[in-house]
Design a protein around this motif. Structure first.
Motif, PDB file in Angstrom:
ATOM      1  N   ASN A   1       0.845  -1.207   0.000  1.00 38.97           N
ATOM      2  CA  ASN A   1       0.000   0.000   0.000  1.00 38.97           C
ATOM      3  C   ASN A   1       0.874   1.249   0.000  1.00 38.97           C
ATOM      4  O   ASN A   1       1.050   1.905   1.027  1.00 38.97           O
ATOM      5  CB  ASN A   1      -0.905  -0.009   1.231  1.00 38.97           C
ATOM      6  N   PRO A   2       1.434   1.588  -1.158  1.00 39.31           N
ATOM      7  CA  PRO A   2       2.446   2.647  -1.191  1.00 39.31           C
ATOM      8  C   PRO A   2       1.939   4.018  -0.743  1.00 39.31           C
ATOM      9  O   PRO A   2       2.667   4.743  -0.062  1.00 39.31           O
ATOM     10  CB  PRO A   2       2.883   2.671  -2.662  1.00 39.31           C
ATOM     11  N   VAL A   3       0.697   4.358  -1.099  1.00 39.38           N
ATOM     12  CA  VAL A   3       0.213   5.698  -0.754  1.00 39.38           C
ATOM     13  C   VAL A   3       0.007   5.810   0.762  1.00 39.38           C
ATOM     14  O   VAL A   3       0.432   6.777   1.395  1.00 39.38           O
ATOM     15  CB  VAL A   3      -1.088   6.040  -1.519  1.00 39.38           C
ATOM     16  N   ALA A   4      -0.623   4.795   1.348  1.00 39.21           N
ATOM     17  CA  ALA A   4      -0.869   4.823   2.798  1.00 39.21           C
ATOM     18  C   ALA A   4       0.452   4.785   3.566  1.00 39.21           C
ATOM     19  O   ALA A   4       0.615   5.473   4.573  1.00 39.21           O
ATOM     20  CB  ALA A   4      -1.749   3.653   3.210  1.00 39.21           C
ATOM     21  N   ASN A   5       1.416   4.007   3.101  1.00 33.78           N
ATOM     22  CA  ASN A   5       2.723   3.953   3.762  1.00 33.78           C
ATOM     23  C   ASN A   5       3.398   5.316   3.728  1.00 33.78           C
ATOM     24  O   ASN A   5       4.070   5.720   4.683  1.00 33.78           O
ATOM     25  CB  ASN A   5       3.641   2.922   3.089  1.00 33.78           C
ATOM     26  N   ALA A   6       3.216   6.041   2.640  1.00 34.70           N
ATOM     27  CA  ALA A   6       3.824   7.373   2.517  1.00 34.70           C
ATOM     28  C   ALA A   6       3.070   8.383   3.386  1.00 34.70           C
ATOM     29  O   ALA A   6       3.695   9.185   4.090  1.00 34.70           O
ATOM     30  CB  ALA A   6       3.819   7.809   1.055  1.00 34.70           C
TER      31      ALA A   6
ATOM     32  N   ASP B   1      -5.925   9.261   1.222  1.00 33.65           N
ATOM     33  CA  ASP B   1      -7.326   9.142   1.623  1.00 33.65           C
ATOM     34  C   ASP B   1      -8.225   8.906   0.423  1.00 33.65           C
ATOM     35  O   ASP B   1      -9.412   9.219   0.441  1.00 33.65           O
ATOM     36  CB  ASP B   1      -7.780  10.426   2.292  1.00 33.65           C
ATOM     37  N   SER B   2      -7.648   8.355  -0.592  1.00 38.70           N
ATOM     38  CA  SER B   2      -8.354   8.174  -1.846  1.00 38.70           C
ATOM     39  C   SER B   2      -8.442   6.683  -2.147  1.00 38.70           C
ATOM     40  O   SER B   2      -7.640   5.901  -1.654  1.00 38.70           O
ATOM     41  CB  SER B   2      -7.560   8.903  -2.936  1.00 38.70           C
ATOM     42  N   GLN B   3      -9.422   6.306  -2.928  1.00 40.82           N
ATOM     43  CA  GLN B   3      -9.515   4.915  -3.375  1.00 40.82           C
ATOM     44  C   GLN B   3      -9.116   4.814  -4.847  1.00 40.82           C
ATOM     45  O   GLN B   3      -9.459   3.858  -5.527  1.00 40.82           O
ATOM     46  CB  GLN B   3     -10.938   4.385  -3.157  1.00 40.82           C
ATOM     47  N   ASN B   4      -8.383   5.814  -5.306  1.00 38.56           N
ATOM     48  CA  ASN B   4      -7.927   5.842  -6.695  1.00 38.56           C
ATOM     49  C   ASN B   4      -6.783   4.854  -6.877  1.00 38.56           C
ATOM     50  O   ASN B   4      -5.651   5.102  -6.488  1.00 38.56           O
ATOM     51  CB  ASN B   4      -7.486   7.272  -7.038  1.00 38.56           C
ATOM     52  N   MET B   5      -7.081   3.723  -7.487  1.00 44.08           N
ATOM     53  CA  MET B   5      -6.106   2.638  -7.650  1.00 44.08           C
ATOM     54  C   MET B   5      -4.976   3.037  -8.600  1.00 44.08           C
ATOM     55  O   MET B   5      -3.840   2.594  -8.449  1.00 44.08           O
ATOM     56  CB  MET B   5      -6.852   1.399  -8.158  1.00 44.08           C
TER      57      MET B   5
END
Ligand SMILES: [Zn+2]
Length: 449
Positions: free
Chosen positions: A277-282, A312-316
């Motif tokens: 989960n790269p975005v959440a990890n960042a 905070d997005s669900q944009n895959m």
């Protein structure tokens, strides 16, 4: 057998044995893929089929979002500067107590629009909130079903801190397993090992083994988790999970950011899959998962957005791009991972991580017809390399049509199973109520309410 539909593109990126096909199409009948091949040939063989796509777009398998929390669907855009533990205490805990089954359903339907319009057809969800008064997690099943999405649901609420009896929580897993069906599968959820009392951990693993359930959990997301586990059990979470027999069950684990070489070898040996989960990890400043090392060890690594409250997005498409960017900047090496690899992770490898690869993840005859057409947008309109263009230049604007199980759920850039304007209208009062009741408005966390 005649195809009912042909999905046509200038490129069809099958992610299967047929590779990348130019001027090709996917022939669909009865919700399944009949054949994949050159458009001219397929058109001749199936003259009555409806054709979706004018031959200028890019066709891919539907993306597999390998890890998210739709229970957070109505709590986006807040708490992004908090570290994980404080974020859990200040956002996630208070939210759970006020969340209803209706909120879960409507929030899921809202985020389903965002998921579908970024090419996601399968979502692996874990409900992390617990409301003692009702089995709220079931709202996700009806939300996904009404949006026409494929999914895997789990309940991963935690009981450390004294909220929720072990019996009541195990009952909610059972109830969710019964509620799942159709395109929605079920896994046993363990939010985090540390978030559970030893009683819930042990009885839950025994229950999953008894029922034959696969498991969805988080593992080694933050460095703090390792220290806490050391203090509680005298070992890191992975070693503790191994002792408890967790890895005797099929497990997909979110994150695996803080894993050493021995732990990677153990996960590989035990067949544990990872959701990256790269975005959440960042956003949470958690760290950079050793994706190349995990994959080299033979571990299937899918890509997830993670929950709407920690992304905070669900944009895959954003998660796919960031999966590449994070590795490159971390290794100071642009060749450490390539576009084709991250596209595979978002499709067939994510499906393999969830044990769904016989069903979806690639465009192959016999698989279910989960298909995305990117077309009619600057982002994919001029192509040198369709894979590089999609991974680094893709955008929801370019998602023209999406089929799940052969059903067209996005048509000409609009979600047809959930009306976006109506869904926003329905969710605004829910967000305001949550902001008031969870204390977000009073604490200045939220400006709604
Ligand atoms: Zn998560």
């Amino acid at each position: 057998m005649s195809a009912e539909v042909l999905v046509r593109g200038s490129w069809v990126l099958t992610q299967g044995p047929q590779g990348e096909l130019a001027d090709a199409a996917v022939a669909i009948a009865g919700g399944a893929i009949l054949e994949v091949g050159g458009f001219g040939e397929l058109r001749e063989r199936h003259p009555a089929a409806e054709v979706i796509g004018d031959g200028t777009g890019v066709v891919t398998p539907g993306f597999v979002n390998a890890h998210t929390h739709l229970s957070e669907a109505l709590a986006t855009g807040i708490g992004s500067e908090l570290p994980l533990a404080a974020w859990g205490e200040q956002i996630i805990g208070p939210l759970g107590a006020v969340l209803t089954t209706g909120d879960a359903r409507e929030g899921t339907r809202l985020r389903a629009i965002e998921l579908l319009l970024s090419g996601v057809t399968t979502v692996n969800d874990m409900f992390v909130h617990y409301n003692p008064d009702e089995p709220v997690s079931q709202g996700v099943v009806s939300g996904l079903a009404s949006a026409g999405m494929r999914g895997v649901v789990s309940f991963g609420a935690e009981d450390v801190g004294g909220w929720g009896s072990v019996d009541r929580m195990l009952d909610e897993h059972d109830a969710l397993a019964v509620a799942a069906g159709g395109l929605i599968g079920f896994r046993y959820g363990i939010g985090t090992l540390l978030g559970q009392t030893d009683e819930l951990l042990e009885r839950g693993i025994a229950r999953a083994a008894e029922r034959g359930w696969a498991v969805h959990t988080h593992l080694h997301e933050t460095r703090a988790e390792l220290d806490e586990a050391q203090a509680r059990w005298g070992s890191r979470p992975i070693a503790h999970a191994e002792r408890l027999g967790l890895f005797e069950l099929p497990v997909v684990a979110g994150h695996a950011v803080w894993v050493d070489a021995d732990e990677i070898a153990l996960l590989a040996e035990r067949g544990v899959a990872v959701a990256h989960n790269p975005v959440a990890n960042a956003i949470l400043g958690s760290g950079v998962a050793p994706v190349p090392a995990l994959r080299e060890a033979g571990i299937p690594v899918g890509i997830g957005t993670d929950g709407a409250a920690s992304n905070d997005s669900q944009n895959m498409l954003e998660a796919i791009k960031c999966a590449a960017l994070l590795q490159k900047v971390h290794a100071l090496d642009p060749a450490v991972i390539d576009a084709a690899t991250v596209l595979r992770m978002a499709t067939i490898e994510g499906a393999r991580a969830l044990g769904l690869d016989a069903l979806v993840g690639s465009l192959e005859p016999g698989k279910r017809a989960d298909v995305v057409l990117f077309q009619d947008a600057v982002e994919v309109g001029v192509l040198h390399d369709p894979v590089g263009q999609l991974v680094y230049g893709g955008s929801p604007r370019a998602v023209a049509d999406v089929l799940v199980d052969g059903r067209r759920v996005v048509r000409d850039h609009r979600c047809v199973t959930v009306d976006e304007a109506e869904q926003l209208e329905a969710c605004r009062p829910l967000v305001a109520r949550i902001a008031r009741d969870a204390g977000f408005a009073a604490r200045g966390v939220s400006r709604a309410g």
